[in-house]
Design a protein around this motif. Structure first.
Motif, PDB file in Angstrom:
ATOM      1  N   TRP A  35       4.052  23.170  86.788  1.00 11.85           N
ATOM      2  CA  TRP A  35       5.163  23.113  87.728  1.00 11.85           C
ATOM      3  C   TRP A  35       4.962  24.140  88.832  1.00 11.85           C
ATOM      4  N   LEU A  36       5.581  23.870  89.962  1.00 11.23           N
ATOM      5  CA  LEU A  36       5.447  24.714  91.142  1.00 11.23           C
ATOM      6  C   LEU A  36       6.796  25.323  91.487  1.00 11.23           C
ATOM      7  N   VAL A  37       6.761  26.532  91.993  1.00 10.70           N
ATOM      8  CA  VAL A  37       8.003  27.185  92.415  1.00 10.70           C
ATOM      9  C   VAL A  37       7.677  28.157  93.547  1.00 10.70           C
ATOM     10  N   ASP A  38       8.542  28.194  94.538  1.00 13.33           N
ATOM     11  CA  ASP A  38       8.398  29.168  95.617  1.00 13.33           C
ATOM     12  C   ASP A  38       8.929  30.519  95.137  1.00 13.33           C
ATOM     13  N   VAL A  39       8.080  31.523  95.197  1.00 13.53           N
ATOM     14  CA  VAL A  39       8.448  32.867  94.758  1.00 13.53           C
ATOM     15  C   VAL A  39       8.406  33.806  95.956  1.00 13.53           C
ATOM     16  N   PRO A  40       9.535  34.346  96.388  1.00  4.67           N
ATOM     17  CA  PRO A  40       9.520  35.317  97.478  1.00  4.67           C
ATOM     18  C   PRO A  40       8.717  36.556  97.084  1.00  4.67           C
ATOM     19  N   VAL A  41       7.926  37.066  98.011  1.00  8.38           N
ATOM     20  CA  VAL A  41       7.067  38.201  97.693  1.00  8.38           C
ATOM     21  C   VAL A  41       7.174  39.284  98.763  1.00  8.38           C
ATOM     22  N   ALA A  42       6.907  40.506  98.328  1.00 10.27           N
ATOM     23  CA  ALA A  42       6.675  41.634  99.226  1.00 10.27           C
ATOM     24  C   ALA A  42       5.267  42.120  98.943  1.00 10.27           C
ATOM     25  N   ALA A  43       4.462  42.276  99.986  1.00  8.23           N
ATOM     26  CA  ALA A  43       3.062  42.661  99.788  1.00  8.23           C
ATOM     27  C   ALA A  43       2.965  43.974  99.038  1.00  8.23           C
TER      28      ALA A  43
ATOM     29  N   GLU B 202       2.098  32.143 101.241  1.00  8.08           N
ATOM     30  CA  GLU B 202       1.748  30.923 101.980  1.00  8.08           C
ATOM     31  C   GLU B 202       2.011  29.638 101.206  1.00  8.08           C
ATOM     32  N   ARG B 203       2.061  29.723  99.857  1.00 12.02           N
ATOM     33  CA  ARG B 203       2.230  28.491  99.086  1.00 12.02           C
ATOM     34  C   ARG B 203       2.941  28.795  97.768  1.00 12.02           C
ATOM     35  N   PRO B 204       3.429  27.742  97.087  1.00 11.76           N
ATOM     36  CA  PRO B 204       4.143  27.961  95.822  1.00 11.76           C
ATOM     37  C   PRO B 204       3.221  28.484  94.719  1.00 11.76           C
ATOM     38  N   LEU B 205       3.857  29.060  93.730  1.00 12.44           N
ATOM     39  CA  LEU B 205       3.152  29.485  92.520  1.00 12.44           C
ATOM     40  C   LEU B 205       3.040  28.297  91.573  1.00 12.44           C
ATOM     41  N   ARG B 206       1.842  28.077  91.043  1.00 10.56           N
ATOM     42  CA  ARG B 206       1.642  27.034  90.039  1.00 10.56           C
ATOM     43  C   ARG B 206       1.682  27.687  88.658  1.00 10.56           C
ATOM     44  N   VAL B 207       2.496  27.117  87.772  1.00 11.96           N
ATOM     45  CA  VAL B 207       2.620  27.612  86.403  1.00 11.96           C
ATOM     46  C   VAL B 207       2.072  26.541  85.467  1.00 11.96           C
ATOM     47  N   ASP B 208       1.051  26.893  84.699  1.00 12.64           N
ATOM     48  CA  ASP B 208       0.416  25.961  83.763  1.00 12.64           C
ATOM     49  C   ASP B 208       0.840  26.286  82.338  1.00 12.64           C
ATOM     50  N   PRO B 209       1.663  25.449  81.705  1.00 14.03           N
ATOM     51  CA  PRO B 209       1.987  25.637  80.286  1.00 14.03           C
ATOM     52  C   PRO B 209       0.857  25.076  79.425  1.00 14.03           C
ATOM     53  N   PRO B 210       0.772  25.488  78.158  1.00 18.30           N
ATOM     54  CA  PRO B 210      -0.274  24.962  77.284  1.00 18.30           C
ATOM     55  C   PRO B 210      -0.147  23.460  77.066  1.00 18.30           C
ATOM     56  N   LEU B 211       1.080  22.968  77.036  1.00 13.59           N
ATOM     57  CA  LEU B 211       1.350  21.550  76.855  1.00 13.59           C
ATOM     58  C   LEU B 211       2.288  21.108  77.974  1.00 13.59           C
ATOM     59  N   GLY B 212       2.190  19.885  78.370  1.00 11.80           N
ATOM     60  CA  GLY B 212       3.070  19.396  79.417  1.00 11.80           C
ATOM     61  C   GLY B 212       2.483  19.591  80.806  1.00 11.80           C
ATOM     62  N   GLU B 213       3.284  19.231  81.792  1.00  8.49           N
ATOM     63  CA  GLU B 213       2.823  19.237  83.168  1.00  8.49           C
ATOM     64  C   GLU B 213       2.990  20.611  83.823  1.00  8.49           C
TER      65      GLU B 213
ATOM     66  N   ARG C 106      -4.663  33.386  86.533  1.00  6.51           N
ATOM     67  CA  ARG C 106      -5.936  32.661  86.498  1.00  6.51           C
ATOM     68  C   ARG C 106      -6.659  32.689  87.823  1.00  6.51           C
ATOM     69  N   GLU C 107      -5.907  32.596  88.899  1.00  3.23           N
ATOM     70  CA  GLU C 107      -6.457  32.651  90.257  1.00  3.23           C
ATOM     71  C   GLU C 107      -5.275  32.866  91.176  1.00  3.23           C
ATOM     72  N   PRO C 108      -5.498  33.216  92.438  1.00  2.00           N
ATOM     73  CA  PRO C 108      -4.355  33.409  93.339  1.00  2.00           C
ATOM     74  C   PRO C 108      -3.422  32.208  93.339  1.00  2.00           C
TER      75      PRO C 108
ATOM     76  N   ARG D 161      -1.750  31.012  90.844  1.00  2.00           N
ATOM     77  CA  ARG D 161      -1.776  30.179  89.640  1.00  2.00           C
ATOM     78  C   ARG D 161      -1.771  31.064  88.395  1.00  2.00           C
ATOM     79  N   ILE D 162      -0.852  30.780  87.464  1.00  2.00           N
ATOM     80  CA  ILE D 162      -0.804  31.493  86.192  1.00  2.00           C
ATOM     81  C   ILE D 162      -0.736  30.498  85.045  1.00  2.00           C
ATOM     82  N   THR D 163      -1.109  30.962  83.863  1.00  2.00           N
ATOM     83  CA  THR D 163      -0.857  30.221  82.634  1.00  2.00           C
ATOM     84  C   THR D 163       0.165  31.004  81.823  1.00  2.00           C
ATOM     85  N   VAL D 164       0.941  30.299  81.006  1.00  2.00           N
ATOM     86  CA  VAL D 164       1.918  30.954  80.142  1.00  2.00           C
ATOM     87  C   VAL D 164       1.676  30.528  78.703  1.00  2.00           C
ATOM     88  N   SER D 165       2.124  31.359  77.779  1.00  2.69           N
ATOM     89  CA  SER D 165       1.949  31.074  76.356  1.00  2.69           C
ATOM     90  C   SER D 165       2.885  29.961  75.906  1.00  2.69           C
ATOM     91  N   VAL D 166       2.599  29.447  74.719  1.00  2.00           N
ATOM     92  CA  VAL D 166       3.458  28.407  74.142  1.00  2.00           C
ATOM     93  C   VAL D 166       4.888  28.916  74.001  1.00  2.00           C
TER      94      VAL D 166
END
Length: 313
Positions: free
Chosen positions: A55-63, A42-53, A136-138, A140-145
């Motif tokens: 970013w969002l990206v549309d990721v095609p999915v199969a349930a 239903e919505r883009p994936l949010r990627v949270d880096p340790p530093l910086g802004e 982290r939540e539906p 939304r993910i965090t990634v390492s440095v």
């Protein structure tokens, strides 16, 4: 364009899918009907880096894998937990194209076997990765440095029953590198996997007292214990005919441990939160090989027995 399937929609699988999607690759993240996968429909994936802004990206999915057309995937990256690998591979047995290749990227030994059982030795490779991410939540993910800065690395190649053509490894490495996740096809991927196992000795050592890497490293006895456990891994690797540079592997492990800081390993986090761990495919697998070859591994015995008494699996 090769379609890349990522089987396993946790933090790691989502990180691979996000980077591939952002680079313009034809990627499909395959889940098991989780809230995360439903959210990504239903919505883009949010990627949270340790530093910086972020970013969002549309990721095609199969349930689920059942929703993926047969023979539609050219490269299948398997990023489930190691203990789920066999079941996950069987669920996706129909998705791989006849000339496709499946690549498990879990920690530990023996990942080639359940994958090759499903897809065949000639369509299987083996790899290891330092990409780091957490869900982290539906949606939304965090990634390492290291992942955010492109300093991570995914090594892959032929090992055990993973006997797909070497040019397939080159092709996958190029796809990952183009996505900002550097890949390297290696003729000695077994050495890299065993070196990572030595490094991963910190995971069970820190899981017994349930403390951070810095807590273990800050203790003289803790440093010695982790070092002895890593040395036992290298003893078993040598007996298995793996040509590791012992001194370099130990030096690398110690350098990483010293720089990690106040961080709980993923295994220790699973222990602290009462979840199943990947212990059996890592330290447990090393001890099993040691027993078969008559090699003493007293630190493995003690650490694994303590974790067993605590109910850790």
């Amino acid at each position: 364009m090769t379609r890349i399937g990522v089987l396993g929609a946790g933090g790691m699988g989502s990180a691979f899918a996000a980077h591939l999607a952002r680079s313009g690759a034809d990627v499909l993240l395959i889940g098991r009907g989780s809230p995360h996968v439903r959210a990504l429909a239903e919505r883009p994936l949010r990627v949270d880096p340790p530093l910086g802004e972020p970013w969002l990206v549309d990721v095609p999915v199969a349930a689920t894998a059942a929703d993926v057309p047969a023979g539609s995937i050219g490269v299948l990256l398997l990023l489930t937990k190691s203990y789920d690998l066999g079941v996950a591979a069987r669920s996706a047995g129909h998705v791989l194209a006849p000339d496709g290749v499946a690549l498990p990227l879990q920690n530990g030994l023996g990942t080639d076997v359940p994958v090759a059982d499903v897809f065949g030795d000639g369509r299987t490779l083996v790899g290891t990765t330092t990409v780091g991410a957490a869900l982290r939540e539906p949606a939304r993910i965090t990634v390492s440095v290291a992942t955010a800065t492109g300093e991570c690395r995914t090594d892959l190649g032929r090992m055990g029953r993973g006997r797909a053509p070497a040019e397939q490894a080159d092709r996958i490495a190029a796809l990952l590198t183009a996505a900002g996740l550097p890949g390297l096809a290696s003729p000695a991927v077994d050495e890299l996997i065993w070196s990572k196992l030595a490094l991963a000795s910190m995971s069970p050592v820190s899981s017994v007292p349930r403390v951070t890497v810095a807590s273990v490293w800050g203790s003289e006895r803790g440093r010695a214990l982790a070092g002895r456990m890593a040395a036992e891994v290298l003893d078993v690797a040598a007996a298995e005919g793996v040509g590791l540079d012992r001194a370099a592997a130990l030096e690398h492990a110690e350098r990483v441990w010293a720089s990690t800081g106040e961080h709980y390993t993923s295994m220790c986090t699973d222990v602290r939160e009462g979840r199943r761990t990947e212990l059996a495919g890592m330290a447990g697998a090393v001890r099993a090989l040691a027993v078969a070859r008559g090699i003493p591994v007293p630190v493995h015995d003690t650490v694994l027995d303590l974790l067993d008494l605590a109910g850790v699996r």
